[in-house]
Write a protein that holds these residues in place. Structure first.
Motif, short mmCIF file in Angstrom:
data_model
loop_
_atom_site.label_atom_id
_atom_site.label_comp_id
_atom_site.label_asym_id
_atom_site.label_seq_id
_atom_site.Cartn_x
_atom_site.Cartn_y
_atom_site.Cartn_z
N LEU A 1 48.34 69.58 78.46
CA LEU A 1 48.00 68.87 79.64
C LEU A 1 46.70 69.28 79.59
O LEU A 1 45.69 69.66 79.24
N PHE A 2 46.36 68.21 80.82
CA PHE A 2 44.85 68.09 81.00
C PHE A 2 44.38 68.24 82.45
O PHE A 2 45.09 68.31 83.46
N ASP A 3 43.44 69.06 82.56
CA ASP A 3 42.52 69.20 84.13
C ASP A 3 41.72 67.63 84.60
O ASP A 3 42.19 66.43 83.12
N LEU A 4 41.84 67.32 85.59
CA LEU A 4 41.64 65.65 85.49
C LEU A 4 39.59 65.63 86.53
O LEU A 4 39.63 65.15 85.76
N ASP A 5 39.53 66.72 87.57
CA ASP A 5 38.47 66.51 87.79
C ASP A 5 37.79 67.64 86.90
O ASP A 5 37.15 68.45 86.94
#
Length: 251
Positions: free
Chosen positions: A16-20
């Motif tokens: 999973l990645f955060d985006l901002d």
């Protein structure tokens, strides 16, 4: 809380990645946009950009849960955000002026968007072997648009937003929805993000191994949490995320 008190982490199947400010460089984009959108204002010479950006970030963080809770629509919140931001300069005293400025600002923002250096190459390297999810505290349409603009959407198996789920990180629900979408378990999931509370503590609370992207030299409060300071060099970052050759690689 220590990783030693958490369940054993296995080789991941989902990342999973955060985006901002993890894959998308919001900080650089937002600073550049504030500079561009305020450049022609009568009081532009009085603006200290770092102070303006910090105040902008604080207001944005404060307003987001109010939008989620239905107290404001997205457009109402955007108008109020800029009215509050520029109130010290006596600007945007009417709703019409605030709406016009907000639209002008947003058009600049969309044109100035850029990825974190190394983000696209990292997703391309991980995608063949791992399921990729984005877990982000923002609106679905805006984040979809960013991923397409940055050329990343085809590398993402699932986009999970706080708008869709109704709860922002670090609430466990948003992570649980992400794992359900990707068919993953906590022990075989990794969360990569820049926000200590939302991404690191949020992941640990549900048994996910976090990798903290610390680009600005903040203090790591838990020494057992894996830390990266950029998304390059690629091989080193991949090793830290997937745990190859480390205890995380054992079954």
């Amino acid at each position: 809380m220590s990783l030693s008190t958490a369940p054993a982490f296995l080789r991941p199947t989902a990342i999973l990645f955060d985006l901002d400010d993890t894959l998308f460089d919001h900080a650089t984009t937002a600073r550049a946009t504030l500079a561009a959108s305020t450049h022609q204002l009568p009081f532009a010479a009085d603006i200290v950009l770092d102070e303006l950006y910090n105040r902008y970030s604080e207001i944005l963080e404060e307003m987001h849960p109010l939008v989620l809770a239905g107290h404001y629509s997205y457009l109402e919140a955007r108008r109020l955000r800029f009215q509050r931001l520029l109130a010290p300069y006596g600007a945007l005293t009417s709703d019409a002026a605030a709406d016009e400025f907000a639209q002008f600002h947003y058009e600049h923002y969309r044109g100035l968007r850029q990825p974190i250096t190394g983000a696209l190459a990292l997703l391309e390297a991980l995608k063949p072997q791992y399921r990729i999810g984005i877990v982000t505290n923002n609106r679905t349409a805006e984040q979809e648009d960013k991923l397409h603009y940055l050329g990343m959407r085809h590398l993402v198996d699932a986009l999970i937003t706080s708008e869709e789920v109704g709860m922002p990180k670090p609430d466990p629900c948003i992570f649980q929805v992400a794992m359900q979408r990707l068919g993953a378990e906590p022990a075989t999931t990794v969360m990569v993000g820049d926000n200590w509370t939302a991404d690191v503590l949020g992941a640990l609370a549900v048994g996910i191994r976090p990798v903290w992207l610390n680009r600005f030299g903040a203090t790591r409060l838990l020494p057992d949490v894996e830390e990266i300071t950029s998304l390059e060099p690629l091989a080193d970052v991949v090793q830290k995320i997937v745990g190859v050759g480390s205890a995380a690689d054992s079954h």
